[in-house]
Write a protein that holds these residues in place. Structure first.
Motif, short mmCIF file in Angstrom:
data_model
loop_
_atom_site.label_atom_id
_atom_site.label_comp_id
_atom_site.label_asym_id
_atom_site.label_seq_id
_atom_site.Cartn_x
_atom_site.Cartn_y
_atom_site.Cartn_z
N VAL A 144 -0.16 16.43 7.31
CA VAL A 144 -0.75 15.55 6.30
C VAL A 144 -1.38 14.32 6.95
O VAL A 144 -1.02 13.92 8.05
CB VAL A 144 0.29 15.07 5.25
N ARG A 145 -2.35 13.76 6.24
CA ARG A 145 -2.87 12.42 6.53
C ARG A 145 -2.47 11.58 5.35
O ARG A 145 -2.63 12.01 4.21
CB ARG A 145 -4.38 12.47 6.68
N GLN A 146 -1.96 10.38 5.61
CA GLN A 146 -1.32 9.63 4.54
C GLN A 146 -1.66 8.15 4.60
O GLN A 146 -1.77 7.57 5.67
CB GLN A 146 0.19 9.82 4.65
N VAL A 147 -1.79 7.56 3.40
CA VAL A 147 -1.99 6.13 3.24
C VAL A 147 -0.90 5.62 2.31
O VAL A 147 -0.60 6.24 1.28
CB VAL A 147 -3.37 5.80 2.63
N GLU A 157 -3.00 14.38 -2.76
CA GLU A 157 -1.79 14.12 -3.54
C GLU A 157 -1.60 12.62 -3.65
O GLU A 157 -1.71 11.90 -2.66
CB GLU A 157 -0.58 14.74 -2.86
N ILE A 158 -1.33 12.18 -4.86
CA ILE A 158 -1.06 10.76 -5.10
C ILE A 158 0.26 10.67 -5.84
O ILE A 158 0.49 11.37 -6.82
CB ILE A 158 -2.18 10.11 -5.93
N ALA A 159 1.14 9.81 -5.34
CA ALA A 159 2.43 9.58 -5.97
C ALA A 159 2.64 8.08 -6.11
O ALA A 159 2.21 7.29 -5.26
CB ALA A 159 3.56 10.18 -5.14
N GLU A 160 3.31 7.70 -7.19
CA GLU A 160 3.71 6.31 -7.40
C GLU A 160 5.21 6.24 -7.16
O GLU A 160 5.97 7.03 -7.71
CB GLU A 160 3.39 5.88 -8.83
N ILE A 161 5.62 5.27 -6.35
CA ILE A 161 7.03 5.13 -6.01
C ILE A 161 7.51 3.74 -6.41
O ILE A 161 6.81 2.75 -6.20
CB ILE A 161 7.26 5.34 -4.49
N ARG A 162 8.72 3.70 -6.97
CA ARG A 162 9.39 2.43 -7.26
C ARG A 162 10.66 2.40 -6.42
O ARG A 162 11.53 3.25 -6.57
CB ARG A 162 9.72 2.32 -8.74
N LEU A 163 10.72 1.43 -5.53
CA LEU A 163 11.84 1.29 -4.61
C LEU A 163 12.62 0.03 -5.00
O LEU A 163 12.11 -1.07 -4.88
CB LEU A 163 11.33 1.19 -3.17
N PRO A 164 13.86 0.19 -5.49
CA PRO A 164 14.62 -0.98 -5.92
C PRO A 164 14.95 -1.93 -4.77
O PRO A 164 14.95 -1.52 -3.61
CB PRO A 164 15.92 -0.39 -6.48
N GLY A 165 15.26 -3.16 -5.11
CA GLY A 165 15.68 -4.13 -4.11
C GLY A 165 16.88 -3.62 -3.34
O GLY A 165 17.81 -3.06 -3.92
N GLY A 166 16.86 -3.78 -2.02
CA GLY A 166 17.95 -3.35 -1.16
C GLY A 166 17.96 -1.89 -0.79
O GLY A 166 18.78 -1.46 0.01
N VAL A 187 1.49 6.44 -2.59
CA VAL A 187 1.30 7.25 -1.39
C VAL A 187 0.16 8.20 -1.70
O VAL A 187 0.19 8.93 -2.70
CB VAL A 187 2.58 8.01 -1.02
N VAL A 188 -0.87 8.18 -0.87
CA VAL A 188 -2.01 9.07 -1.01
C VAL A 188 -2.06 9.93 0.23
O VAL A 188 -2.08 9.41 1.34
CB VAL A 188 -3.33 8.28 -1.16
N LEU A 189 -2.06 11.25 0.04
CA LEU A 189 -2.15 12.10 1.21
C LEU A 189 -3.07 13.29 0.96
O LEU A 189 -3.28 13.70 -0.17
CB LEU A 189 -0.76 12.57 1.67
N THR A 190 -3.63 13.74 2.04
CA THR A 190 -4.42 14.97 2.00
C THR A 190 -3.68 16.02 2.81
O THR A 190 -3.04 15.69 3.81
CB THR A 190 -5.85 14.76 2.55
#
Length: 196
Positions: free
Chosen positions: A138-141, A116-125, A188-191
Motif C-alpha cells: 500500500v501507499r498511505q497518507v 481506501e479512505i477510513a476515518e479513525i477516532r483515537l481516544p486520549g491516552g 487514512v487514505v491508501l491505494t
C-alpha cells in the motif's frame, strides 16, 4: 460468551476465516504467521471474541493486507453492489471499535473503490501499534483532522496537529498514539498495490 456488539464484528470474523481458508492455512499456520494464538484466532473466527486493533494488525500482516483492506473487505463481504453512485449516510455506516482502547474506525469508501479512505477516532491516552507487514502493498497518507497524533514511523516520531499530513514510505513498524487527554480524529487514505 459473545462480546459482539455490531454486525461488522461478525463480518470481520467471517473475512478472517475466508482469508485463512483461501490460503489453505490451518489455525496453527495462521498463528505461526501472525503471532496470534490459535485459541484467540478460533474465538475470533467463531464470533466469540472481538479482535483488538493490535490483533487485527497482526492478522492483516500475515495475510499481506493492510488493516484498512481487511476491514473494507469485511464490510463489503455481504455487499452485492459496487457502492458507486450511492449515498452512504453517516448514521448507517458501520463503525468498528477496538474493545481494548475504544479506537473507532469507519470505512468511508467501499472495497470496490480504487482508494481506501477510513476515518479513525483515537481516544486520549490510546496507543495502537502495527507491524511493518501490515503496510505491505500500500501507499498511505495520514491526515489529522482534529486533535494531536503522535505517530511513530519506525524509530522516527512525528507530532502531528490538526491539518498536518504525512505520506508514508517503505513499510516499518508503526504506532498511532494519542498522548493527550482529548480525542484525536484522523483520516487514512491508501491505494492498493499488488495483493497476494
Amino acid at each position: 460468551m459473545s462480546n459482539i456488539v455490531d454486525p461488522l464484528v461478525g463480518q470481520i470474523a467471517s473475512r478472517i476465516r475466508t482469508e485463512r481458508e483461501r490460503r489453505r492455512w490451518t489455525l496453527a499456520q495462521l498463528a505461526d504467521a501472525s503471532g496470534v494464538s490459535q485459541a484467540m484466532i478460533s474465538r475470533i473466527e467463531r464470533g466469540e471474541s472481538s479482535p483488538t486493533a493490535v490483533v487485527l494488525g497482526k492478522l492483516s500482516a500475515a495475510f499481506q493486507l493492510s488493516v484498512s483492506s481487511l476491514l473494507a473487505l469485511a464490510e463489503g463481504a455481504h455487499d452485492e453492489t459496487d457502492g458507486l453512485g450511492e449515498v452512504r449516510r453517516q448514521a448507517e455506516a458501520a463503525e468498528w471499535h477496538d474493545p481494548a482502547t475504544d479506537y473507532r474506525r469507519r470505512q468511508i469508501t467501499s472495497p470496490h473503490f480504487p482508494a481506501e479512505i477510513a476515518e479513525i477516532r483515537l481516544p486520549g491516552g490510546a496507543r495502537v501499534p502495527y507491524p511493518a507487514a501490515a503496510f505491505a502493498f500500500v501507499r498511505q497518507v495520514v491526515w489529522v483532522l482534529d486533535g494531536r497524533l503522535t505517530f511513530h514511523d519506525g524509530d522516527t516520531v512525528h507530532e502531528l496537529d490538526a491539518g498536518d499530513t504525512i505520506e508514508l514510505g517503505e513499510p516499518s513498524d508503526r504506532v498511532f498514539a494519542n498522548t493527550t487527554d482529548t480525542a484525536c480524529r484522523y483520516a487514512v487514505v491508501l491505494t492498493r498495490g499488488t495483493q497476494p
